[in-house]
Structures are given as structure tokens and as C-alpha cells.
Design a protein around this motif. Structure first.
Motif, PDB file in Angstrom:
ATOM      1  N   GLN A 162       0.830  -1.203   0.000  1.00  0.00           N
ATOM      2  CA  GLN A 162       0.000   0.000   0.000  1.00  0.00           C
ATOM      3  C   GLN A 162       0.871   1.263   0.000  1.00  0.00           C
ATOM      4  OE1 GLN A 162      -2.786  -1.382   2.930  1.00  0.00           O
ATOM      5  NE2 GLN A 162      -4.065   0.413   2.573  1.00  0.00           N
ATOM      6  N   GLN A 176       2.279   1.840  -3.342  1.00  0.00           N
ATOM      7  CA  GLN A 176       1.278   2.407  -4.250  1.00  0.00           C
ATOM      8  C   GLN A 176       1.096   3.894  -4.025  1.00  0.00           C
ATOM      9  OE1 GLN A 176      -2.077  -0.226  -3.242  1.00  0.00           O
ATOM     10  NE2 GLN A 176      -2.417  -0.177  -5.437  1.00  0.00           N
ATOM     11  N   MET A 177       1.093   4.282  -2.751  1.00  0.00           N
ATOM     12  CA  MET A 177       0.815   5.671  -2.409  1.00  0.00           C
ATOM     13  C   MET A 177       1.984   6.585  -2.716  1.00  0.00           C
ATOM     14  SD  MET A 177      -0.801   5.105   1.292  1.00  0.00           S
ATOM     15  CE  MET A 177      -2.416   4.395   1.503  1.00  0.00           C
ATOM     16  N   SER A 213      -0.033  14.696  -0.839  1.00  0.00           N
ATOM     17  CA  SER A 213      -0.995  13.586  -0.884  1.00  0.00           C
ATOM     18  C   SER A 213      -0.442  12.366  -0.155  1.00  0.00           C
ATOM     19  CB  SER A 213      -1.348  13.235  -2.326  1.00  0.00           C
ATOM     20  OG  SER A 213      -0.192  12.833  -3.033  1.00  0.00           O
ATOM     21  N   VAL A 250      -0.721  12.954   3.659  1.00  0.00           N
ATOM     22  CA  VAL A 250      -2.089  12.827   4.175  1.00  0.00           C
ATOM     23  C   VAL A 250      -2.480  11.348   4.243  1.00  0.00           C
ATOM     24  CG1 VAL A 250      -4.504  13.438   3.809  1.00  0.00           C
ATOM     25  CG2 VAL A 250      -2.733  15.107   3.311  1.00  0.00           C
ATOM     26  N   ALA A 251      -2.132  10.600   3.203  1.00  0.00           N
ATOM     27  CA  ALA A 251      -2.495   9.181   3.170  1.00  0.00           C
ATOM     28  C   ALA A 251      -1.751   8.396   4.247  1.00  0.00           C
ATOM     29  CB  ALA A 251      -2.195   8.607   1.783  1.00  0.00           C
ATOM     30  N   LEU A 307      -3.162   6.253   7.526  1.00  0.00           N
ATOM     31  CA  LEU A 307      -2.769   4.871   7.836  1.00  0.00           C
ATOM     32  C   LEU A 307      -2.272   4.760   9.278  1.00  0.00           C
ATOM     33  CD1 LEU A 307      -0.732   3.479   4.791  1.00  0.00           C
ATOM     34  CD2 LEU A 307      -3.078   2.945   5.441  1.00  0.00           C
ATOM     35  N   ALA A 321      -5.939  -8.756  -5.702  1.00  0.00           N
ATOM     36  CA  ALA A 321      -5.467  -7.935  -6.809  1.00  0.00           C
ATOM     37  C   ALA A 321      -4.008  -7.582  -6.609  1.00  0.00           C
ATOM     38  CB  ALA A 321      -6.305  -6.669  -6.887  1.00  0.00           C
ATOM     39  N   GLU A 322      -3.324  -7.440  -7.717  1.00  0.00           N
ATOM     40  CA  GLU A 322      -1.961  -6.957  -7.631  1.00  0.00           C
ATOM     41  C   GLU A 322      -2.008  -5.450  -7.436  1.00  0.00           C
ATOM     42  OE1 GLU A 322       2.185  -7.752  -9.976  1.00  0.00           O
ATOM     43  OE2 GLU A 322       0.399  -8.879 -10.482  1.00  0.00           O
ATOM     44  N   ARG A 323      -1.378  -4.987  -6.364  1.00  0.00           N
ATOM     45  CA  ARG A 323      -1.353  -3.544  -6.129  1.00  0.00           C
ATOM     46  C   ARG A 323      -0.433  -2.898  -7.147  1.00  0.00           C
ATOM     47  NH1 ARG A 323      -4.910  -6.100  -3.277  1.00  0.00           N
ATOM     48  NH2 ARG A 323      -5.916  -4.759  -1.765  1.00  0.00           N
ATOM     49  N   GLN A 324      -0.939  -1.894  -7.801  1.00  0.00           N
ATOM     50  CA  GLN A 324      -0.113  -1.226  -8.786  1.00  0.00           C
ATOM     51  C   GLN A 324       0.020   0.240  -8.501  1.00  0.00           C
ATOM     52  OE1 GLN A 324      -1.734  -2.525 -12.475  1.00  0.00           O
ATOM     53  NE2 GLN A 324      -0.542  -4.399 -12.361  1.00  0.00           N
ATOM     54  N   GLN A 357      -0.192   4.110  -9.032  1.00  0.00           N
ATOM     55  CA  GLN A 357      -1.169   5.000  -9.601  1.00  0.00           C
ATOM     56  C   GLN A 357      -0.653   5.559 -10.927  1.00  0.00           C
ATOM     57  OE1 GLN A 357      -2.154   7.203  -6.234  1.00  0.00           O
ATOM     58  NE2 GLN A 357      -2.291   9.025  -7.446  1.00  0.00           N
ATOM     59  N   HIS A 358      -1.562   5.759 -11.900  1.00  0.00           N
ATOM     60  CA  HIS A 358      -1.116   6.280 -13.188  1.00  0.00           C
ATOM     61  C   HIS A 358      -0.764   7.753 -13.103  1.00  0.00           C
ATOM     62  CE1 HIS A 358      -2.480   2.497 -14.506  1.00  0.00           C
ATOM     63  NE2 HIS A 358      -3.760   2.784 -14.357  1.00  0.00           N
ATOM     64  N   SER A 359      -1.649   8.524 -12.482  1.00  0.00           N
ATOM     65  CA  SER A 359      -1.447   9.974 -12.446  1.00  0.00           C
ATOM     66  C   SER A 359      -0.714  10.372 -11.160  1.00  0.00           C
ATOM     67  CB  SER A 359      -2.798  10.671 -12.527  1.00  0.00           C
ATOM     68  OG  SER A 359      -3.761   9.923 -11.840  1.00  0.00           O
ATOM     69  N   ALA A 360      -0.681  11.609 -10.891  1.00  0.00           N
ATOM     70  CA  ALA A 360      -0.086  12.243  -9.701  1.00  0.00           C
ATOM     71  C   ALA A 360       1.427  12.372  -9.754  1.00  0.00           C
ATOM     72  CB  ALA A 360      -0.421  11.507  -8.421  1.00  0.00           C
TER      73      ALA A 360
END
Lengths: 383, 367
Positions: A140, A143-144, A200, A203-204, A208, A375-378, A380-383
């Protein structure tokens, strides 16, 4: 401190934050002073003040056990002096940066192992860590933030703590500190802003950390029943809530393969098991053809995953069988498993097709068990 | 799949994005220090921040204090300008007029839950605070979790009593910053005992404090989650990850809905996450099935799930669009056992769902 003077085993207190500079070390030292004032024999076992003035000032007046120097490949490193602390035998020790990896040549590879040794010797430990270092959150966090954290604390080690305290600061205040050069020198601050210190991400990560602390408190609570509506559907408006029925014991089974996604599957299974209070098994199934010849690459991948599962305290088994779905389900039945965790197949090529068949056979034959396709964690496309 | 949602700019989403941008851009107004009991150090943290702001050259005043401050706190107070409370009848209230006249940049207001005496400008101190904020004064304030109006049921369940003075939860959402002041209960009890060790008979108190502490952390996590959502909306980011578990139960005719919803609820509770329950009303759905599913949604709603009937001819597509929009992390779905497995091996609904739910776990329940 009442929780901190058990005669046999030391107690662990973790100061949890979500980034460098939120004030974990400062808070830990402030509490150490409070203990010291009350006559508790506490020393600094290891401190990493990062040149922060407030933190250095806060360390004044506490006894410091000098670090030990270790030569590794021609460079001198300074590490916590575990033997020195054991010899000094204080009631409590402050040990900064719980997830730190020791340089080769120390008694343990990880500082958390040093800390467990101190606890075994009856020494209480105060320590600091950020949420991104918790093993089960590794995917996670990646990903973030895009950062794969290498130095991690297994969740079962975190569970050893008798107390977890959240050290909070708002992301904006933290970014201000960073800009004012309080946290890092300028060039390091610039680098930090690229990943963990993006707003971002902060904050995430903060969310957590808050949720994890709440969870740590909850699992240490003396058997408080779930909220009344928690366990099942209440029929119409029942005025009196029935006593919560004993929750069925969940048992999770994670199917290990040599596929790299297995690491993620193990973390996810561990995390879900911890939250729902389930036992967690892991199984690797070796085909007969594999027994004859297993390429070194595959063998290495399998060993790595088996070790990883064991290190996270999953009940890990290697089974032999040519029919993977059947072998897995037979094991699951035998161990009264309620949920099977399998990897999401890749949809791109022929191997994916084989994996899809496996998923379907497991779903079809699982009977009354639930099957979770993870699911495979991937990224993020944007950001 | 993800692409479809991204190519479909929904007017509602655009509006949300604008709102979120506005909330983010509006500069600093209100900062709340939240604690789970008195004595955790909320006032100290608030005053200490006031002291540091003053050192950095901001004009800071104290608008209201609570009695019974620790010597540590008294020391800070002595270095700052205090605007005395105003006597109203037998009571006292913050002197909002005097603060307006003084026009500081920052005003520190301790104890937002305080009720003003009858005849005051506003009945509640938190209303005074919002008035200051509306007039451009940055307010730092402290709130005890036990005083949040919407959580009185829970507070009563934990402590056996409700708070007399409360602050609405919306006050927390008005704040653009919220900080949790956390301390282990045992330390709190020790402080209360005046430095000695805590009485073993206090385990009940300790249990209560732990429960309140957990509540405070979760409430803060929710506030932070809103901030995150604002941030993501404002930047048009659709995350493939969730900071908290959001479970979506997908009901289909003949699925074991009770088991799925009950398990969804249990999991959502354990993770302190959210539960959504939906079904898709598509062409081939019979009327009796529709009625039954509708009824199940009603049940789910009663136990606290967020429910929705989705419309569309492609159930999987509708489901995934919904899941992406609500940052779902797990989808619960049923599997028909009476059909032979090879019937839906490839291209069957479960296969399609797993394929489309990239980044989302799919949990298949037997019927």
C-alpha cells in the motif's frame, strides 16, 4: 510507570509517526525525562537526532550508552552497543529508529532483534518508527508513494509492544518545518519532497498511522464486545440487542507460488488475518515434475517466499501434488479453512490462461469456503 | 475498467472537484487539537503552538482559557496577551467584541465545547469561534472527543454518561487542520494521581480511556480521509489504492445475500471501514428478483450500509464504475455452484469481474 516495571520481561513502547520530523524522538525523550524524574533508571541506548536542535537539547541530562564502532569494507559505522546496554542493565532504554538494519558484524541483522534481546533481559524499551515501515503495509505504501520500503518491522514484532502512541502533526505544519530546514538539511529536504513528503502521500500515510494506532489499541483492549449490530442482521426493530454470538473462527489459507506477486499475497493475507483475528496458513504445492528438476531461479524464488511467509508467522507448509487445485482444497478442508487467498491471474498471455483455469477450479471446488482473488497492487497512473 | 471512468467526466464529479479545490485553497482558518480526555495535553499543545507562532512574528492572543491549568501551561500564558472573559449574569463568555476590536491574526480558544450563559452573543462557544473565523481570524482551539454531539451514544456506551456540553461533528469538518493529542491512558492516570503509580482499581477507567482513545483516533482518521479525498478530487487523481477498507457487496439473484452482507459488515467493522451494498437493474432481471433485491438493500441500509441500485445493461461495467468512484478495496460476489465449473471457465461473469477489478480484491462466496 506501572506498565513498565514487570520484573521478568521488558515492556515495549512504540512512538508511531508517519514521516521524519513529526516529533517522535522528541516525544520519546520527553517521556524518558518524565520517567527519569520519577527515579526510573533509563538510559539512551541509541539516538539519531539528525542534527535537530530541539531533539539534541531534549537528550541533555539522560545517560548515554556510547555507540559501538564497526568496520565494514573499510568504512567505520556506528551502531547501538547492545552488549554495552546489557552490561549496564538499566531499567529502561531509549532506542531510536526501530526498523534500522545493522551493518554486518553486529549480533543481529536488525535493530528490532536487538530490541527483542533487551526485552528478554528484562529491560523496558522506548522506540520510534514510521507507519511506512510496517511489513503488511508495504504494498500500500509503495502504491501511495512510489517508494518500496526495505527496512520493515514484521507485524508480530509490533504486537509485542505493550503500548503504541501516535505522534501527530498536520502535514502542512510538517511541510513548513521542512521548508524552514528543521527536519533535513536543504539538499536532503529537496529529495524528501519528491516522495514521502508530497502532500498527498503525507495525508495518506497519516491516515494509515491513525488507523493502525486505533487498531493497536483495539487488540490490546480487554475483550470489549463488538458494537451491538456488528455480527448479524437484526430482524426488524429489536429493542434489545442479543449478546454477540461467538464469531466463527476464521482460518485463512494463502496459496504460495514462485510468482513475484506472492509476497504481496502473503502481506495481504497476514493483514486480513490480523484484523479479523484469524489463523493464517500458507501452502506451496510442488509438482512431481518439479521434484525431478527445479531450476535454481525457481528454487530461489520459492525458498524466498517460504521464508517470507515463515518470518511473518504464517503456518507454512510444502505439499506435493500434481493437481494443484485439489491438493490445495484437500489441505484447506483438513485444516477447516474458511477463506482461500489466491493471486489474481495475469490476463496478458498463455500463462494467464492456465492461471485463470486454476482460479476457476478453486472457486468451483471450494465448496463452502470463500475464495479471495487478491489484486496486484499497482502504482497509480497519475499524480 | 479504470479507463472508462477516466474518460467519462461526470458533471457531479466536476462539481465535487471544484468544491474540493475551494476547500483546499481557502487559507488557514481553524485548527482543532483533539484529545480523548482532559489531561492529555490538548491545551498545552495549542498554547505551545501559539507561543511558537508569536516567536515567528504572528500577532497571537488568548481568547478563552479553562480553569485548572498546569504550571507548564501557566508559564506560557504569562508570555501572551490574554483577552479576559466577559461577565454575563452569573457566568462568563468569550469577549468576541473585544477580540474584534483588538484584531489579532491568531486567537487561541481553549475548550470549544463550553456553553455560554444565557444572554450571550451566541449560546455556544463553538459558534463564537466560527464567528471569529468568518471574520478572518485564525483560531486554534481544543476539543475533547467526549463532547462531540453525534458520538454521544458511543460515549455513553463507554463511560456510562453523556456530555452536557457538546460540539457538532461538522465543527471538526469546518476545521482545515485537526491534530490528535495522544498519550497512553496509564500516563494520564498517573498524572491524575499526582505522580504516583496508578491504582489497580483503575483498570476500568483505563479500559474506558482506551475505548475513547480509539474513538478519537478513528474520528481523526475520518477527517483526514476527507482531506485526502479533497486533495485527490482537486488534483483529478483517481487512486488505485485505499487508505481504509471499503467493501462492496454485489448482490445478484439467488446469491447467498445474508451471508455476504453479514460478512461484509463484520469485515467493515473490524477494519473500521465502509460497507456498500448494490445490485444492478438490467434488462434480464425479472420483477420478482428485482423486488427481492430491493428488499435486501433495505435490510442492508438498516444495518448501516450505503446502498444503491445501479442501472445498466452491463452489470460488471456498472459495478466497476461504482467501485472506482467509491475507492472500493474489496468486492464480495456470489458464485453459482449448481452450474458445472467448465460452463463459465473463461468469459463467465466471475472471470470478467476478476479481470475488470484491477487493483481490487474479489471475494467469491459459495451459494
Amino acid at each position: 510507570m506501572p506498565g513498565l516495571d514487570s520484573p521478568k520481561h521488558g515492556q515495549l513502547k512504540v512512538y508511531l509517526g508517519y514521516a521524519a520530523g513529526v516529533g517522535k524522538t522528541y516525544q520519546m525523550l520527553a517521556d524518558a525525562h518524565e520517567l527519569h524524574r520519577k527515579g526510573f533508571d533509563v538510559v539512551i541506548g541509541y539516538l539519531e537526532p539528525h542534527g535537530r536542535k530541539d531533539t539534541i537539547a531534549m537528550a541533555q541530562g539522560l545517560e548515554l550508552v556510547p555507540r559501538k564502532r564497526i568496520e565494514y569494507r573499510g568504512t567505520a559505522f556506528e551502531e547501538m552497543n547492545l552488549e554495552g546496554i546489557l552490561e549496564r542493565k538499566p531499567q529502561g532504554a531509549v532506542v531510536d529508529e526501530f526498523p534500522h538494519s545493522n551493518v554486518p558484524g553486529c549480533s543481529h541483522a536488525k535493530r528490532w532483534e536487538d530490541v527483542l534481546t533487551l526485552l528478554d533481559a528484562g529491560i523496558d524499551v522506548l522506540t520510534t518508527m514510521n507507519i511506512q515501515h510496517l511489513e503488511s503495509l508495504n504494498d500500500q505504501v509503495w502504491q501511495m508513494t512510489g517508494v518500496r520500503v526495505r527496512e520493515t518491522i514484521p507485524d508480530w514484532v509490533m504486537k509485542q509492544a505493550s503500548e503504541v502512541v501516535m505522534v501527530d502533526l498536520t502535514p502542512r505544519a510538517l511541510l513548513n518545518r521542512l521548508e524552514r530546514g528543521v527536519v533535513y538539511p536543504p539538499e536532503k529536504a529537496q529529495r524528501a519532497l519528491q516522495n514521502f513528503f508530497k502532500e498527498s502521500s503525507l495525508v495518506a500515510l497519516r491516515e494509515l498511522a491513525l488507523r493502525q494506532t486505533a487498531h493497536e489499541i483495539e487488540i490490546r483492549q480487554v475483550a470489549l464486545p463488538d458494537p451491538p449490530v456488528a455480527d448479524h442482521l437484526t430482524k426488524e426493530e429489536e429493542p434489545v440487542t442479543p449478546p454477540a454470538p461467538p464469531t466463527p473462527t476464521d482460518r485463512i489459507l494463502v496459496h504460495l507460488t514462485e510468482n513475484p506477486s506472492t509476497a504481496m499475497l502473503i502481506r495481504r493475507g497476514r493483514r486480513v488475518a490480523d484484523y479479523i483475528g484469524a489463523e493464517c496458513f500458507a501452502v506451496f504445492i510442488l509438482r512431481e515434475s518439479d521434484l525431478a528438476e527445479l531450476s535454481p531461479v525457481r528454487r530461489e524464488a520459492i525458498e524466498r517466499h517460504l521464508n517470507f511467509a515463515r518470518n511473518l508467522h504464517l503456518d507454512t507448509h510444502v505439499l506435493e501434488g500434481d493437481d494443484i487445485a485439489r491438493t490445495l482444497i484437500t489441505f484447506a478442508r483438513l485444516h477447516r479453512v474458511t477463506q482461500i487467498f489466491i493471486a489474481r491471474p495475469r490476463y496478458s498471455h498463455w500463462h494467464g490462461f492456465v492461471a485463470r483455469n486454476l482460479v476457476h477450479r478453486i472457486v468451483a471446488e471450494a465448496g463452502d469456503m470463500q475464495v479471495t482473488v487478491v489484486a496486484e497492487r499497482q502504482r497509480q497512473h497519475s499524480a | 475498467m479504470a479507463k472508462t471512468t477516466m474518460n467519462r467526466p461526470d458533471p457531479d464529479q466536476l462539481l465535487e472537484q471544484l468544491d474540493a479545490q475551494e476547500r483546499l485553497l481557502s487559507h488557514e482558518r481553524l485548527k482543532v487539537f483533539l484529545g480523548y480526555a482532559s489531561g492529555v495535553g490538548k491545551s498545552f499543545r495549542m498554547l505551545d503552538e501559539g507561543r511558537r507562532r508569536k516567536l515567528r512574528g504572528q500577532d497571537v492572543v488568548i481568547g478563552a482559557l479553562q480553569p485548572g491549568m498546569s504550571p507548564e501551561v501557566e508559564k506560557i500564558i504569562q508570555t501572551m496577551a490574554v483577552i479576559p472573559l466577559k461577565k454575563i449574569g452569573a457566568g462568563e463568555a468569550m469577549d468576541v467584541d473585544a477580540i474584534f476590536e483588538r484584531r489579532p491574526q491568531v486567537c487561541l480558544v481553549d475548550g470549544a465545547a463550553h456553553d455560554n450563559p444565557p444572554g450571550s452573543r451566541n449560546p455556544r462557544r463553538w459558534q463564537d469561534i466560527l464567528e471569529l473565523v468568518r471574520n478572518g481570524i485564525v483560531v486554534l482551539t481544543s476539543v475533547n472527543i467526549q463532547h462531540i454531539a453525534e458520538h454521544q451514544e458511543e460515549v455513553k456506551r463507554i463511560t456510562g454518561k453523556r456530555a452536557e456540553e457538546t460540539v457538532p461533528e461538522s465543527f471538526l469538518h469546518d476545521a482545515n487542520e485537526i491534530v490528535i493529542v495522544d498519550v497512553p491512558p496509564e500516563l494520564l492516570l498517573e498524572r491524575a494521581a499526582g505522580g504516583g503509580s496508578a491504582d489497580p482499581a483503575q483498570t476500568e477507567t483505563q479500559r474506558q480511556l482506551s475505548a475513547l482513545r480509539e474513538l478519537a483516533l478513528l474520528l481523526t482518521a475520518e477527517a483526514v480521509d476527507r482531506q485526502l479525498e479533497d486533495y485527490l478530487h482537486a488534483h483529478g487523481i483517481e487512486p488505485l489504492w485505499g487508505t481504509q477498507e471499503r467493501i462492496l457487496v454485489f448482490l445478484t439473484p439467488g446469491c447467498n445475500s445474508e451471508a455476504m452482507v453479514a460478512s461484509g459488515l463484520r469485515n467493515a467493522n473490524r477494519f473500521h471501514g465502509e460497507l456498500f451494498v448494490v445490485y444492478v437493474r438490467h434488462r434480464s432481471l425479472s420483477r420478482p428478483d428485482d423486488a427481492r433485491l430491493q428488499q435486501l438493500l433495505g435490510h442492508a441500509q438498516k444495518i448501516g450500509a450505503e446502498t444503491e441500485v445501479l442501472d445498466g445493461d452491463d452489470p460488471i461495467e456498472e459495478l466497476i464504475v461504482f467501485a472506482r468512484r467509491h475507492r472500493i478495496t474489496q468486492i464480495f460476489t456470489g458464485h453459482r455452484r449448481h452450474r458445472h465449473w467448465w460452463n463459465d471457465i473463461v468469459g463467465g461473469p466471475i472471470d470478467r469481474l476478476i479481470r475488470a477489478a484491477e487493483g481490487i480484491d474479489v471475494r467469491v462466496f459459495p451459494h
